[in-house]
Motif scaffolding. Structure first.
Motif, PDB file in Angstrom:
ATOM      1  N   TYR A 235      -2.272 127.706  -1.648  1.00 52.66           N
ATOM      2  CA  TYR A 235      -1.138 128.609  -1.883  1.00 52.66           C
ATOM      3  C   TYR A 235       0.197 127.903  -2.078  1.00 52.66           C
ATOM      4  CZ  TYR A 235      -4.490 131.971  -0.041  1.00 52.66           C
ATOM      5  OH  TYR A 235      -5.607 132.735   0.156  1.00 52.66           O
ATOM      6  N   GLY A 236       0.243 126.592  -1.852  1.00 50.79           N
ATOM      7  CA  GLY A 236       1.493 125.862  -1.993  1.00 50.79           C
ATOM      8  C   GLY A 236       2.087 125.474  -0.655  1.00 50.79           C
ATOM      9  N   LYS A 237       2.915 124.433  -0.664  1.00 51.83           N
ATOM     10  CA  LYS A 237       3.463 123.890   0.580  1.00 51.83           C
ATOM     11  C   LYS A 237       4.500 124.792   1.241  1.00 51.83           C
ATOM     12  CE  LYS A 237       2.576 119.053  -0.547  1.00 51.83           C
ATOM     13  NZ  LYS A 237       3.165 117.697  -0.716  1.00 51.83           N
ATOM     14  N   ASN A 238       4.995 125.781   0.515  1.00 48.04           N
ATOM     15  CA  ASN A 238       5.978 126.695   1.087  1.00 48.04           C
ATOM     16  C   ASN A 238       5.406 128.090   1.315  1.00 48.04           C
ATOM     17  OD1 ASN A 238       8.142 124.812   1.153  1.00 48.04           O
ATOM     18  ND2 ASN A 238       8.465 125.120  -1.046  1.00 48.04           N
ATOM     19  N   SER A 239       4.083 128.184   1.382  1.00 52.53           N
ATOM     20  CA  SER A 239       3.449 129.493   1.564  1.00 52.53           C
ATOM     21  C   SER A 239       3.649 130.013   2.983  1.00 52.53           C
ATOM     22  CB  SER A 239       1.952 129.391   1.267  1.00 52.53           C
ATOM     23  OG  SER A 239       1.286 130.581   1.655  1.00 52.53           O
ATOM     24  N   ILE A 240       3.833 131.309   3.085  1.00 50.71           N
ATOM     25  CA  ILE A 240       3.985 131.962   4.380  1.00 50.71           C
ATOM     26  C   ILE A 240       2.714 131.824   5.202  1.00 50.71           C
ATOM     27  CG2 ILE A 240       3.185 134.246   3.644  1.00 50.71           C
ATOM     28  CD1 ILE A 240       6.202 133.547   5.919  1.00 50.71           C
ATOM     29  N   TYR A 241       1.579 131.610   4.536  1.00 50.19           N
ATOM     30  CA  TYR A 241       0.313 131.500   5.252  1.00 50.19           C
ATOM     31  C   TYR A 241       0.222 130.235   6.106  1.00 50.19           C
ATOM     32  CZ  TYR A 241      -1.148 135.224   2.102  1.00 50.19           C
ATOM     33  OH  TYR A 241      -1.240 136.398   1.414  1.00 50.19           O
ATOM     34  N   LEU A 242       1.127 129.306   5.906  1.00 47.15           N
ATOM     35  CA  LEU A 242       1.122 128.078   6.699  1.00 47.15           C
ATOM     36  C   LEU A 242       1.714 128.274   8.099  1.00 47.15           C
ATOM     37  CD1 LEU A 242       2.407 125.554   4.001  1.00 47.15           C
ATOM     38  CD2 LEU A 242       0.090 125.736   4.878  1.00 47.15           C
ATOM     39  N   ILE A 243       2.413 129.367   8.307  1.00 46.44           N
ATOM     40  CA  ILE A 243       3.191 129.526   9.542  1.00 46.44           C
ATOM     41  C   ILE A 243       2.323 129.492  10.800  1.00 46.44           C
ATOM     42  CG2 ILE A 243       4.700 131.081  10.845  1.00 46.44           C
ATOM     43  CD1 ILE A 243       6.018 129.579   8.521  1.00 46.44           C
ATOM     44  N   THR A 244       1.228 130.238  10.800  1.00 43.49           N
ATOM     45  CA  THR A 244       0.395 130.291  12.015  1.00 43.49           C
ATOM     46  C   THR A 244      -0.118 128.915  12.434  1.00 43.49           C
ATOM     47  OG1 THR A 244      -0.226 132.599  11.719  1.00 43.49           O
ATOM     48  CG2 THR A 244      -1.720 131.234  13.013  1.00 43.49           C
ATOM     49  N   PRO A 245      -0.767 128.148  11.551  1.00 42.69           N
ATOM     50  CA  PRO A 245      -1.215 126.820  11.996  1.00 42.69           C
ATOM     51  C   PRO A 245      -0.057 125.863  12.277  1.00 42.69           C
ATOM     52  CG  PRO A 245      -1.683 127.140   9.659  1.00 42.69           C
ATOM     53  CD  PRO A 245      -1.279 128.462  10.200  1.00 42.69           C
ATOM     54  N   LEU A 246       1.059 125.984  11.564  1.00 42.97           N
ATOM     55  CA  LEU A 246       2.210 125.122  11.847  1.00 42.97           C
ATOM     56  C   LEU A 246       2.741 125.356  13.253  1.00 42.97           C
ATOM     57  CD1 LEU A 246       4.279 125.153   8.526  1.00 42.97           C
ATOM     58  CD2 LEU A 246       3.210 123.162   9.605  1.00 42.97           C
ATOM     59  N   LEU A 247       2.859 126.607  13.637  1.00 52.48           N
ATOM     60  CA  LEU A 247       3.366 126.916  14.976  1.00 52.48           C
ATOM     61  C   LEU A 247       2.371 126.478  16.046  1.00 52.48           C
ATOM     62  CD1 LEU A 247       4.979 130.437  14.431  1.00 52.48           C
ATOM     63  CD2 LEU A 247       6.129 128.229  14.634  1.00 52.48           C
ATOM     64  N   GLY A 248       1.088 126.650  15.756  1.00 50.02           N
ATOM     65  CA  GLY A 248       0.078 126.183  16.700  1.00 50.02           C
ATOM     66  C   GLY A 248       0.146 124.680  16.876  1.00 50.02           C
TER      67      GLY A 248
END
Length: 551
Positions: A235-248
């Motif tokens: 989805y790209g490096k700025n995708s909102i879908y990255l938030i959950t694993p990033l915060l984890g």
């Protein structure tokens, strides 16, 4: 800041018990197990999950408060990476969006996903209703089914997804030991899967969260990183879908002391959220909180304050100054003010916060979070010399507990001990004695006579009686504490050293034999040398026998 003025054993801390029991007929259970497990052997897409993913947790807590620094984890689920009021990307939707890239038929994928969701939904309902044994039976049935498939050589995404939901189910029932075994099986499966498999990113995030709960942080990081890589490539490096694993991942990095990397990761998550949601989105709260908390632990209080002020202003703009979430954010900021050495500002924030929360009915008066805030405020008031106001706050804690739980409820012991500590500080030992005897009486009705938790009020009472010049009675209590702690912790333990310290002070003033006192002092000295705790040693000889023992 400590949750209470006097440290208590976990066995007498206030615990919120949430289990109720619902009987389920055995034939109903058999039907449920048949529905969820037998189909695994009959068709390709056969199992059920995806109700727990982080979206569900976040939305479940959407109306609950953003608590103070150090207490947020108590307010959300134990595996939670999000703060209340924060919406995470929808894992289910993400998986559906990626179906066309996997090569699997869309209808089959939807059917598979529904079955996964149905299974976890059923397990969750059983647990929430207190029907834990039936939930375990259901999990076991599905475990045996997937194990049979794997023994036959089938180790694909279906098996990984089912093991995932089973592991999440066992996490929910509290069987962490078996979760470890399930994660080992899961690891074997996911390592052989290609990154374009459906559900894989979500499974990896769940595994990362579970490994984090088991304190296997390096494994957790590897899983979070792979999930991030999959989503970024898709989805790209700025995708909102990255938030959950990033915060984890940021949370894990903070837990293992890699603060610099944790701060970088939180900043990355914040940048993505601002790009996708805007600079005033409520979704920023969890990342801002995590970042502020890390900075606070690092001693960067000014930087931390900036992020907690932003949270407060964000809530004010979204909900108005009289909303309960604003009160909770004030409490978080009060902790920062304490760390910066501004107790008066912190007290004002606490008082305003408690009033806002009370007026808005945002949290029940007897909620554990509200209780912690009152105790924190009371402790702070004592620190700045406003003991009378601090006692008033502690008395309010006690009255609320007695009103909602009964006058002899074990959770009232915390407040009785705190009040006794406060009265002891103000030299009102008579009132301290009364409170301590009340707490000791409650404890004796709650736990056995040799339970180590009973020694906390008992030793405190011995010190109080010493200050009241009732040395013989104080000595008997100190001896009893010593006996119980030696049995519970061993003769060469710090709790025993504390009891010995008190006993030496009392017996010195009683004029006990110098040889006996010398032997006790040798034991204390040995413990000091072993534990490196010179503060434990108080050599009370006859020439300074007026010095009171330390509690």
């Amino acid at each position: 800041m400590a949750a209470s003025i006097l440290s208590l054993s976990p066995s007498i801390n206030n615990k919120r018990m949430s289990q109720v029991f619902l009987h389920m007929q055995s034939d109903q259970l058999r039907k449920a197990i048949t529905c969820f497990s037998v189909c695994l052997q009959k068709q390709k897409w056969s199992i059920k999950l995806y109700m727990l993913p982080f979206r569900a947790i976040a939305s479940h807590h959407v109306s609950k408060p953003f608590a103070s620094v150090g207490s947020l984890e108590a307010e959300v689920a134990s595996q939670e990476n999000h703060a209340p009021g924060v919406s995470a990307p929808n894992n289910i939707q993400r998986s559906k969006m990626s179906f066309d890239q996997t090569g699997y038929p869309l209808d089959d994928m939807s059917d598979f996903e529904n079955k996964l969701q149905e299974l976890f939904g059923e397990v969750k309902r059983m647990i929430m209703k207190g029907n834990k044994s039936d939930a375990i039976d259901l999990l076991k049935a599905n475990y045996e089914a997937v194990k049979e498939q794997m023994n036959a050589g089938t180790k694909g995404i279906e098996e990984a997804a089912l093991l995932d939901v089973i592991a999440l189910g066992y996490m929910a029932v509290g069987d962490l030991k078996f979760v470890g075994s399930l994660l080992a099986m899961l690891t074997e499966v996911v390592e052989s899967l290609k990154d374009n498999e459906p559900f894989l990113d979500s499974v990896l995030v769940h595994m990362g969260s579970m490994y984090s709960t088991l304190r296997k942080f390096e494994k957790s990081l590897l899983l979070y990183r792979r999930s991030i890589d999959i989503l970024a490539n898709r989805y790209g490096k700025n995708s909102i879908y990255l938030i959950t694993p990033l915060l984890g991942m940021a949370k894990v990095l903070g837990a293992i002391g890699r603060s610099t990397k944790a701060v970088e990761t939180y900043h990355r998550a914040i940048a993505i959220l601002e790009l996708n949601k805007g600079a005033e989105s409520e979704d920023l709260v969890v990342a801002l909180f995590g970042l502020g908390n890390i900075l606070l632990k690092e001693g960067r209080t000014t930087d931390a304050e900036t992020h907690f002020v932003r949270i407060l202003n964000l809530y004010k703009k979204l909900y108005g100054e009289n909303d309960g979430r604003v009160g909770m954010a004030m409490c978080s900021l009060a902790h920062v003010k304490c760390a910066k050495g501004n107790p008066d500002e912190a007290i004002q924030l606490y008082e305003n916060a408690l009033q806002v929360i009370k007026d808005s009915n945002y949290v029940a008066l007897d909620d554990s979070i509200m209780e912690k805030m009152r105790i924190d405020l009371a402790e702070l008031l004592h620190v700045v010399g406003r003991g009378k106001e601090g006692r008033k706050m502690l008395e309010e804690c006690l009255l609320i507990t007695e009103k909602y739980k009964g006058k002899e409820h074990p959770s009232s012991v915390t407040h009785l001990l705190n009040l006794a500590t406060s009265y002891s500080r103000s030299k009102n030992f008579v009132e301290a004695e009364r409170l301590l005897r009340t707490s000791l009486e409650i404890m004796r009705k709650t736990v056995g006579p040799d339970d180590q938790s009973i020694t906390f009020p008992m030793l405190h009472l011995a010190v109080t009686l010493y200050n009241l010049k009732r040395d013989e009675e104080a000595e008997q209590l100190a001896l009893e504490v010593l006996h119980i702690r030696e049995k519970a912790f061993g003769k060469d333990s710090l709790p025993v050293g504390e009891a010995l310290d008190c006993l030496v002070s009392i017996q010195t003033r009683l004029g006990k034999d110098d040889g006996e006192l010398l032997e006790l002092l040798k034991r204390i000295t040995g413990l000091c040398a072993y534990f490196g705790s010179i503060g434990l040693l108080y050599c009370h000889c006859k020439s300074n026998s007026k010095t009171p023992p330390k509690s």
